[in-house]
Enzyme design. Structure first.
Site, PDB file in Angstrom:
ATOM      1  CE1 TYR A 185       6.731   7.355   0.057  1.00  0.00           C
ATOM      2  CE2 TYR A 185       4.648   6.314   0.955  1.00  0.00           C
ATOM      3  CZ  TYR A 185       5.611   6.475  -0.342  1.00  0.00           C
ATOM      4  OH  TYR A 185       5.533   5.841  -1.410  1.00  0.00           O
ATOM      5  CB  ALA A 239      -0.837  -0.004   1.178  1.00  0.00           C
ATOM      6  CE  LYS A 240       2.716   7.259  -3.626  1.00  0.00           C
ATOM      7  NZ  LYS A 240       4.035   6.942  -3.463  1.00  0.00           N
ATOM      8  CB  ALA A 241       0.154   3.300   3.770  1.00  0.00           C
TER       9      ALA A 241
END
Length: 291
Positions: free
Chosen positions: A162, A156-158
């Site tokens: 980051y 997932a680009k959660a």
């Protein structure tokens, strides 16, 4: 450099189905996404009025939401329409596009079963992430590693994932570098803080297997370009002690596009023919209006 704060600009932002004046697109301080990192997003670029791989990005956004257990009330078509209209309303043809979803403020705690899934789309003008690309950027090693996929939703680009990227990039910049190379939990080469990485050895292109980090859309595009040009592309485990064996290195991402690397923590590369070929090929592709 003069910075324009992102909360104090002219323009329009799509938010939950309505376009709001830029400065009025706000959330409450007790928003779950702010406290617990429960948000997913995409980074996209528009070239000459065309968002490169727009539908692939939207599909990934919804896949990220599904992995995170989010059930948005908006459809992929809604997001596609919002992106196009946001560009039109703001008068941008070449810009960065940021759709995102997050858990709202109905409940505050680890559990947020009743929280509304909010959504927004913003666009802004953004030039080259790294200027004078063919001169190459300098990277150092990150202190944090990409986590074991059994411990985090790495597909997932959660937003929460980051946190270690921001910290690693800040440390690198404080030391005079542009970015940092992250290893994975096993000590294998993984990626930069916000981009995938490639190496050149004896005419072949080597890149880490994306088993604990995002298989980036730009990464996939560049692999496709390489194979179309009859390059051998080797996706494999790359160990840190191999870094000195490669002749060229470059990173890929929506923001970075294709950016050559001239140093990783004292190991030097010469951005050359292969780097230049892919910088040029990618630029031609994204400006060809083919998605």
């Amino acid at each position: 450099m003069t910075f324009i704060p992102f909360d104090d600009r002219d323009g329009w932002i799509w938010m939950d189905g309505t376009f709001l004046p830029w400065r009025e697109a706000k959330v409450h301080v007790l928003t779950h996404g702010l406290h617990y990192g429960s948000s997913v997003f995409e980074g996209e670029r528009a070239y000459q009025g065309h968002i490169f791989e727009s539908k692939r990005h939207t599909r990934r956004l919804f896949n990220s939401a599904s992995i995170m257990g989010m059930k948005p009330s908006f459809t992929m078509e809604d997001i596609e329409t919002a992106k196009a209209e946001a560009m039109a309303r703001n008068g941008f043809e070449n810009c960065y596009v940021r759709p995102l979803m997050w858990r709202g403020s109905e409940m505050m705690g680890v559990s947020a079963q009743q929280n509304t899934i909010r959504a927004a789309v913003a666009v802004w003008e953004w030039g080259n992430y790294f200027a004078d690309k063919m001169s190459g950027i300098r990277m150092t090693h990150a202190k944090w590693r990409r986590p074991d996929p059994k411990t985090a939703p790495c597909e997932a680009k959660a937003a929460g994932l980051y946190m270690i990227c921001t910290d690693s990039k800040h440390v690198a910049e404080a030391e005079g570098y542009a970015d940092a190379l992250m290893l994975d939990w096993r000590g294998h080469v993984a990626e930069a803080t916000g981009a995938n990485i490639f190496f050149v050895q004896d005419g072949a292109i080597h890149t880490p297997t994306p088993d604990c980090f995002l298989n980036g859309i730009t990464r996939q595009t560049v692999i496709g370009l390489a194979r179309a040009k009859n390059y051998e592309v080797v996706e494999r485990t790359i160990l840190p002690e191999e870094l000195g064996q490669f002749s060229e290195c470059f990173i890929t991402g929506t923001a970075a596009e294709v950016t050559p690397v001239k140093e990783i923590a004292g190991i030097h590369y010469q951005p050359g023919r292969v780097c230049e070929e892919f910088v040029t090929a990618y630029d031609r592709l994204v400006n060809s209006h083919v998605s």
